[in-house]
Design an enzyme around this catalytic site. Structure first.
Site, PDB file in Angstrom:
ATOM      1  N   SER A 168     -29.167  -2.128  -5.188  1.00  0.00           N
ATOM      2  CA  SER A 168     -29.407  -0.703  -5.410  1.00  0.00           C
ATOM      3  C   SER A 168     -28.360  -0.159  -6.444  1.00  0.00           C
ATOM      4  O   SER A 168     -27.353  -0.246  -6.156  1.00  0.00           O
ATOM      5  CB  SER A 168     -29.273  -0.005  -4.007  1.00  0.00           C
ATOM      6  N   ASP A 321     -39.034   0.632 -10.406  1.00  0.00           N
ATOM      7  CA  ASP A 321     -39.780   1.772 -10.379  1.00  0.00           C
ATOM      8  C   ASP A 321     -41.212   1.522 -10.955  1.00  0.00           C
ATOM      9  O   ASP A 321     -41.959   2.427 -10.986  1.00  0.00           O
ATOM     10  CB  ASP A 321     -39.177   2.814 -10.823  1.00  0.00           C
ATOM     11  N   LYS A 348     -38.879   4.184  -1.266  1.00  0.00           N
ATOM     12  CA  LYS A 348     -38.717   4.942  -2.548  1.00  0.00           C
ATOM     13  C   LYS A 348     -39.251   6.418  -2.049  1.00  0.00           C
ATOM     14  O   LYS A 348     -39.467   6.703  -0.953  1.00  0.00           O
ATOM     15  CB  LYS A 348     -39.590   4.463  -3.599  1.00  0.00           C
ATOM     16  N   ARG A 399     -44.353   8.835  -8.921  1.00  0.00           N
ATOM     17  CA  ARG A 399     -44.921   7.601  -9.705  1.00  0.00           C
ATOM     18  C   ARG A 399     -46.284   7.142  -9.097  1.00  0.00           C
ATOM     19  O   ARG A 399     -47.051   6.594  -9.783  1.00  0.00           O
ATOM     20  CB  ARG A 399     -44.017   6.338  -9.580  1.00  0.00           C
TER      21      ARG A 399
HETATM   22  C1  S3P Z   1     -31.720   4.524  -9.872  1.00  0.00           C
HETATM   23  C2  S3P Z   1     -31.917   3.450  -9.171  1.00  0.00           C
HETATM   24  C3  S3P Z   1     -32.867   2.888  -8.448  1.00  0.00           C
HETATM   25  C4  S3P Z   1     -34.352   3.738  -9.047  1.00  0.00           C
HETATM   26  C5  S3P Z   1     -34.136   5.124  -9.182  1.00  0.00           C
HETATM   27  C6  S3P Z   1     -33.151   5.547 -10.150  1.00  0.00           C
HETATM   28  C7  S3P Z   1     -30.852   5.088 -10.531  1.00  0.00           C
HETATM   29  O1  S3P Z   1     -32.895   3.357  -7.034  1.00  0.00           O
HETATM   30  O2  S3P Z   1     -35.436   3.160  -8.039  1.00  0.00           O
HETATM   31  O3  S3P Z   1     -35.446   5.620  -9.495  1.00  0.00           O
HETATM   32  O4  S3P Z   1     -30.766   5.826 -11.570  1.00  0.00           O
HETATM   33  O5  S3P Z   1     -29.420   4.544 -10.209  1.00  0.00           O
HETATM   34  P1  S3P Z   1     -32.513   2.114  -6.009  1.00  0.00           P
HETATM   35  O6  S3P Z   1     -30.742   2.018  -6.517  1.00  0.00           O
HETATM   36  O7  S3P Z   1     -32.503   2.565  -4.592  1.00  0.00           O
HETATM   37  O8  S3P Z   1     -32.971   1.034  -6.225  1.00  0.00           O
END
Ligand code: S3P
Length: 441
Positions: A168, A321, A348, A399
Site C-alpha cells: 500500500s 485502481d 477500496k 471507478r
Molecule cells: C494511492 C494509493 C492506492 C490507490 C489510491 C491512491 C496513493 O491505495 O488505490 O487510489 O495516492 O497513494 P493503497 O495504498 O491503499 O493501495
C-alpha cells in the site's frame, strides 16, 4: 442520487486531455504546505478528493489559493509548524487524504479529528494506526479502526523501521510523512513495490531520502527527519487512472481512434496499458517526455479485438485502481480472463470485486467471483446486452461508475448507473470529455 444511462453514440475520436494525477495532486498540496515559502502547482486535479486535502491543509495553517484553472499557489508553514485544526477534518470520500494526513498529524503536537462519507467510514484505518502508534501517536477510532477517528500527534515522534504488511502506497506514504517531523531516520521496507510518487516528490522538495534494494529484493526507503522542505514549481501530469477509462472505451467501441494527451506513465502506475497490449489492444506511446520528474506520453488508442489472458498478480500494485475497467475490457474479449491477487480491491471505495461482478452480470457478462479476483468469459467482441431493468449499484465508488459507463458504450441497450455524483471525486470532467470525444466522430 444522479442516475444516468450510458450508450455509445459513435466512435471515440480526436484528442482529449484528462485531468491531473490524483496521487501527485494530493502530495503537491501536502508537501507545499510543509515547505517554507511559495510553491506553484499547475495541472492540479480539482476533484473533490484533492479539494478535501486542500481544505485540511488550510485548516492546519497553509495559505492555499487557486489562481486559475488547475493553477494553485501555496505558502507553506514549514515542517513541524502545522496548526491544530479548529474543527473536524472532513475527508469526504478520500482514503488518500485521510491516510496521508493521519501521518502528517502523527508527528506534530496537535490533535485532529477525521470524518468522512459512508464509503470512507467503512474503510480500514488500522493499517496506518499500527505504524503511527509505534511512532508515538495516540488514536481513538470507531470499532474496527474506522472513521470517525481522533489522532493526537507525538512530539517528538519516535523513528521506526516498518515493514509493510500490505502492498500500500498510502501506508508507506503515511509513515514517510510522519517521518518528516521525527528526529532521526524513519525506514519503510517495501517487499512489493507500490507507486513511488512520495519518494520522488520528497526528494524533489529537498528531503534526504534514499532507496536501496536489500538481499531479498525489498525496497528499503530511508528518510532523514526534521527535514527542511524547499518550495517547488510543479506541473502535474495527466492521471493514468483516469486515462484508463478512455483507453478501454476506445479499444471497445468500433471505429475509435483517440489520442489521450499528457498521460503519466510512471512504471509503478502504468501496468494497465501493458496488459491491454498483451490482450491485443493497439496503444501507442507518442512524444514520450518528462513532466515534473515523471515519464509522460500521449497515448494513441485504436479499436482492437481483444483476447482474454491470465493477468500476472505481480502487476497488481501497478494497476490497483484499474481493475474495474480492465474487467470491462475482459467482458468483450475473446476467451477467458483470469485475475488473482486482488484482495486489496475489497477495501477500496467499495468492494470492487463483488461490485463489478454484480454490475457486469447485470449488463449481461459472464463472470465468476473468487476470493481474490474475477474470472470473466468474454463475448468475443460482441456488445454486451445491457438494458437491465434496474441500475448498476455503484456504492459511492467513482471507478465503478466510470467503468460501467464504459461498459454502457460497449452494450446494445446501454447501461444505467445508479449515481454519477461520485465521479466528481477524481474526474469531474469525465462526462463532458466523453460527450466531446464521441461528438468528434
Ligand atoms: C494511492 C494509493 C492506492 C490507490 C489510491 C491512491 C496513493 O491505495 O488505490 O487510489 O495516492 O497513494 P493503497 O495504498 O491503499 O493501495
Amino acid at each position: 442520487m444522479r442516475p444516468r444511462r450510458f450508450t455509445a453514440t459513435g466512435p471515440l475520436r480526436g484528442r482529449i486531455r484528462v485531468p491531473g494525477d490524483k496521487s501527485i495532486s494530493h502530495r503537491s498540496l501536502m508537501l507545499s504546505s510543509l515547505a517554507v515559502g511559495e510553491s506553484r502547482v499547475t495541472g492540479l486535479l480539482e476533484g473533490e478528493d484533492v479539494l478535501s486535502t486542500a481544505a485540511a491543509m488550510r485548516a492546519m495553517g497553509a495559505d492555499i489559493e487557486r489562481t486559475g484553472p488547475g493553477e494553485w499557489r501555496i505558502n507553506g508553514v514549514g515542517v513541524g509548524a502545522l496548526l491544530q485544526p479548529a474543527q473536524a477534518l472532513d475527508m469526504g470520500n478520500s482514503g488518500t487524504s485521510t491516510r496521508l494526513l493521519m501521518g502528517l498529524v502523527a508527528s506534530h503536537p496537535i490533535t485532529a479529528c477525521f470524518t468522512g462519507d459512508a464509503s470512507l467510514s467503512k474503510r480500514p484505518m488500522g493499517r496506518v494506526i499500527a505504524p503511527l502508534s509505534e511512532m508515538g501517536a495516540t488514536f481513538t477510532a470507531y470499532p474496527g479502526g474506522r472513521l470517525p477517528l481522533m489522532v493526537q500527534g507525538a512530539a517528538p515522534a519516535v523513528p521506526i523501521a516498518y515493514r509493510l504488511p500490505v502492498a500500500s502506497a498510502q501506508v508507506k506514504s503515511a509513515v514517510l510523512l510522519a517521518g518528516l517531523n521525527t528526529p532521526g531516520t524513519t525506514t519503510v521496507i517495501e517487499p512489493v513495490p507500490t507507486r513511488d510518487h512520495s519518494e520522488r516528490m520528497l526528494r524533489g522538495f529537498g528531503a534526504e531520502l534514499t532507496v536501496e534494494i536489500d538481499g531479498e529484493g525489498a525496497r528499503v526507503i530511508r528518510l532523514r527527519g526534521e527535514a527542511d522542505l524547499k518550495p517547488q514549481v510543479i506541473d502535474v501530469p495527466g492521471d493514468p487512472s483516469s486515462a484508463a477509462f478512455f483507453a478501454v472505451a476506445a479499444l471497445l467501441v468500433p471505429g475509435s481512434d483517440l489520442v489521450i494527451e499528457n498521460v503519466g506513465l510512471n512504471p509503478t502506475r502504468a501496468a494497465l496499458f501493458d496488459v491491454l497490449r498483451q490482450m491485443g489492444g493497439s496503444i501507442e506511446e507518442l512524444d514520450a517526455r518528462d513532466v515534473g520528474g515523471e515519464p509522460v506520453a500521449d497515448l494513441r488508442v485504436r479499436h482492437s479485438p481483444l483476447t482474454g489472458i491470465a493477468v500476472d498478480p505481480a502487476v497488481v500494485p501497478s494497476m490497483v485502481d484499474e481493475f474495474p475497467v480492465l474487467f470491462v475490457a475482459a467482458a468483450l474479449a475473446t476467451g477467458r480472463t483470469v485475475t488473482t491477487g486482488l484482495e486489496e480491491l475489497r477495501v477500496k471505495e467499495s468492494d470492487r470485486i463483488s461490485a463489478m461482478r454484480a454490475a457486469l452480470e447485470l449488463a449481461g457478462a459472464t463472470v465468476r467471483e473468487t476470493e481474490d479476483g474475477l474470472i470473466i468469459d468474454g463475448t468475443g467482441g460482441d456488445p454486451l446486452r445491457g438494458g437491465a431493468n434496474h441500475p448498476v449499484v455503484t456504492h459511492l465508488d467513482h471507478r465503478i461508475a466510470m467503468a460501467m459507463a464504459v461498459a454502457g458504450l460497449a452494450s446494445k441497450a446501454g447501461v444505467e448507473v445508479d449515481d454519477t455524483r461520485p465521479i466528481a471525486t477524481s474526474f469531474p470532467t469525465f462526462e463532458a470529455l466523453l460527450a466531446g470525444a464521441m461528438q468528434a466522430a
